[in-house]
Design an enzyme around this catalytic site. Sequence first.
Site, PDB file in Angstrom:
ATOM      1  CD  GLU A 117      -2.422  -1.263   2.783  1.00 15.87           C
ATOM      2  OE1 GLU A 117      -2.272  -0.335   3.588  1.00 15.87           O
ATOM      3  OE2 GLU A 117      -3.038  -2.297   3.030  1.00 15.87           O
ATOM      4  CE  LYS A 119       4.787   5.239   7.005  1.00 16.72           C
ATOM      5  NZ  LYS A 119       4.675   6.629   7.408  1.00 16.72           N
ATOM      6  CG  ASP A 121       3.465  12.598   5.064  1.00 10.31           C
ATOM      7  OD1 ASP A 121       3.346  12.169   6.228  1.00 10.31           O
ATOM      8  OD2 ASP A 121       4.360  13.374   4.709  1.00 10.31           O
ATOM      9  CE1 TYR A 228      -3.700   2.610   8.208  1.00  6.10           C
ATOM     10  CE2 TYR A 228      -3.694   4.296   6.503  1.00  6.10           C
ATOM     11  CZ  TYR A 228      -3.441   3.909   7.811  1.00  6.10           C
ATOM     12  OH  TYR A 228      -2.927   4.804   8.710  1.00  6.10           O
ATOM     13  CE  LYS A 315       9.493   7.537   6.627  1.00 10.40           C
ATOM     14  NZ  LYS A 315       8.781   7.829   7.795  1.00 10.40           N
ATOM     15  CB  CYS A 409      10.132  48.257   1.486  1.00 11.91           C
ATOM     16  SG  CYS A 409       8.956  47.683   0.255  1.00 11.91           S
ATOM     17  CB  CYS A 412       8.083  51.912  -1.037  1.00  7.39           C
ATOM     18  SG  CYS A 412       7.962  51.256   0.637  1.00  7.39           S
ATOM     19  CB  CYS A 427       6.976  47.221   3.631  1.00  5.08           C
ATOM     20  SG  CYS A 427       6.776  48.922   3.093  1.00  5.08           S
ATOM     21  CB  CYS A 433       4.440  50.096  -0.138  1.00 10.04           C
ATOM     22  SG  CYS A 433       5.437  48.730  -0.696  1.00 10.04           S
TER      23      CYS A 433
HETATM   24  S1  IVH Z   1      -0.823   0.445   8.678  1.00  8.41           S
HETATM   25  C1  IVH Z   1      -0.260  -1.548  12.709  1.00  8.41           C
HETATM   26  N1  IVH Z   1      -1.022   1.448   6.265  1.00  8.41           N
HETATM   27  O1  IVH Z   1       1.982   5.413   8.873  1.00  8.41           O
HETATM   28  C2  IVH Z   1      -0.213  -0.960  11.366  1.00  8.41           C
HETATM   29  N2  IVH Z   1      -0.236   2.869   8.002  1.00  8.41           N
HETATM   30  O2  IVH Z   1       4.449   5.001  10.434  1.00  8.41           O
HETATM   31  C3  IVH Z   1      -0.821   0.369  11.340  1.00  8.41           C
HETATM   32  N3  IVH Z   1       0.201   5.179   7.305  1.00  8.41           N
HETATM   33  O3  IVH Z   1       0.564   5.424  12.065  1.00  8.41           O
HETATM   34  C4  IVH Z   1      -0.473   1.202  10.215  1.00  8.41           C
HETATM   35  N4  IVH Z   1      -0.367   4.915   5.207  1.00  8.41           N
HETATM   36  O4  IVH Z   1      -0.611   6.813  10.227  1.00  8.41           O
HETATM   37  C5  IVH Z   1      -0.676   1.676   7.543  1.00  8.41           C
HETATM   38  N5  IVH Z   1      -1.315   2.226   4.097  1.00  8.41           N
HETATM   39  C6  IVH Z   1      -0.966   2.448   5.360  1.00  8.41           C
HETATM   40  C7  IVH Z   1      -0.523   3.722   5.796  1.00  8.41           C
HETATM   41  C8  IVH Z   1      -0.155   3.883   7.141  1.00  8.41           C
HETATM   42  C9  IVH Z   1       0.066   5.776   6.113  1.00  8.41           C
HETATM   43  C10 IVH Z   1       0.687   5.841   8.547  1.00  8.41           C
HETATM   44  C11 IVH Z   1      -0.148   5.573   9.766  1.00  8.41           C
HETATM   45  C12 IVH Z   1       0.789   4.970  10.764  1.00  8.41           C
HETATM   46  C13 IVH Z   1       2.116   5.440  10.254  1.00  8.41           C
HETATM   47  C14 IVH Z   1       3.202   4.473  10.707  1.00  8.41           C
END
Ligand code: IVH
Length: 669
Positions: A117, A119, A121, A228, A315, A409, A412, A427, A433
């Site tokens: 999946e 991740k 943000d 998720y 990451k 500035c 001006c 300013c 200005c």
């Molecule tokens: S699963 C026990 N799936 O990443 C597993 N987390 O660094 C729970 N996050 O606290 C997390 N996308 O806020 C999961 N597809 C995804 C995610 C995800 C973002 C975040 C989530 C978690 C943090 C962990």
Amino acid sequence: MNKEEIIKRMQELAEQIEEHNYRYYVLDKPTISDYEFDKLLEELQHLEKQYPDLVLPNSPTQRVGGTITKIFPTVKHQYPMLSLSNTYSIEELNEFDRREKELLELPLHHKVEYVCELKIDGLSISLIYENGLLVRAVTRGDGIQGDDVTTNAKTIRSIPLKLKGNYLKKFEVRGEIFMPIKVFEKLNKEREEVGDEPFANPRNAASGTMKLQDSSEVAKRHLDAFLYYLLSDELPYSTHWESLKHLKEWGFKVNENTELCHGIDEVKRYIEKWEDKRWHLPYETDGVVVKVNDLKYQKTLGNTAKSPRWAVAFKYKPEQATTQLLSISYQVGRTGVVTPVANLEPVLLAGTKVKRASLHNADIIEKLDLHEHDYVIVEKGGEIIPKIVGVDKSKRTLFSHKIKFITHCPECGTKLVRNEDEAAYYCPNEFGCRPQIIGKIVHFVSRKAMDIQSLGEETIELLYNHHLIKNVADLYELKVEQIVPLERMGEKSAQNIINGIEESKKRPFERVLFGLGIRHVGETLAKKIARNAGSIECLQQMSEEELMQIEDVGETIAHSIKDFFSKKQNIELIERLKKHGLQFEIEKNFHQSDKLKGLTIVISGTFKRWSRDELKELIERNGGKNTSSVSKKTSFLLAGEDPGPEKMKKARELGVKILNEEEFAKVVS
Ligand code: IVH
């Protein structure tokens, strides 16, 4: 309609509205127009107002918000909300796969099924559903307990209030609330326009939004959510993939880029595929989450104190590039705030050529210890303009000078000033200005203020350059024959401009107030202030303390309003605008009676008949004043269901009268 028919119609409407919400926000495939949608919603809102006892639980009308939460109660999570352990390289990922097999006692050549999946943000959220209804939404907090943000979460259109299909009776689902990049950029632009500090990134903006007390404000921020993770005491499914499939069936938004991978090599391919592709998504991602698919395996693997053993986050390395700083430009905005921008030797970063980077303010330059011609490290986030995150000091020449923020500035020449507790320099020459003068006029004519569509920025510059306007009052003294001879103008376009200006005189007070461009007074706040003060004269006379009684007005804003009225140029401007017939008091028909005249009323709890906003409006329409905290000056506390215990206690202590909904209804009827 008899009672049964009304209930039936309300149910039908609620179902249709939620189905269209689902098609629009989850499937991204709307089947009716916004207009048709609004009609359905209006009909339901109307019925609910007429028959408050029949309002359905989790009615979709709650999505527009209106409830104020002063303190978000702390709630313990049923299952602790763990975080994920991170990996940064393919080797670490191989190691993860090897360890999983070892713990599961599987042969090394075995291909474990993983779900990959993106991740997202944002901020994690836990949602509790019972009998198909959303009952609670809680933030992660410290993982053991979080904040109950249910009313705010209900405004997120992609979070179902009521489920479809064959759902489990009771379960928890976790996911990520995020702010789409476009929404984030628009929000920051609006914030900068009124002189508010912009959010650093979409994640901060999303979590800041979820902490807002006024849920109708949350509703306007257009947050979104991907889900998720399904949790329940007895899950009748055997894989995570299956859980996700069911979540989708019940109406949840599950990220469509999720894939089932057979063995770690397929996981690696997924990671590679998204390394560049992720920059084209409408939301920010910072990696890939890899989860063991088989729920039996997940159980065997279990958790450490901090994170599950069955999942890992990969990451991505932040996209960075090194390039040389050529110069720094300083831009002056409408409120006089000076923003530094770095001009760079063009460099390729995540597929786009970068020439500029934002520096935000003087503190950031100081923190980076930026020197002239430095080689800087730029990093791509979700936004279009990347950030400078560091300096390669090894490439700095011996004699290069440290960058000093300008003292005057660039437009001006006025000496810049800096307020205590603020990072920005500005300013102070607001009436002399150029970018500030033009910026103020552009703001005044903008869509949410006076909405003079015949006047764009270019035309305003043209009029300014020809000395025809230097403030917004000058607009109302313009004549067709002055405009006709200008470049690109003619009789028709000149007349069009004059007509637009004339038409704008009808705009209500709150829009005029917003248009005046008082620092920190955005569109919504202008509305609240206008309703509270009633007229510009009253507003002008209010003390800082009185101003702070208005909801969402704190010290900075109260100070900014007083500061605005302390300047004679502003007073003269208002006088001239008044003479031209602009609206400087709330609409006459807004005023219904003087039944509450001179009364200061505090509202607490929820009400059957009215939403919070409606109640406030009702109080103001009848001449009363709504304030947020109980004091000696409070005339009475209007207490609905579940009023705040602190407010009740204070009212009793001070001998302030407490009225219930029925009693209040009699007063205003
Ligand atoms: S699963 C026990 N799936 O990443 C597993 N987390 O660094 C729970 N996050 O606290 C997390 N996308 O806020 C999961 N597809 C995804 C995610 C995800 C973002 C975040 C989530 C978690 C943090 C962990």
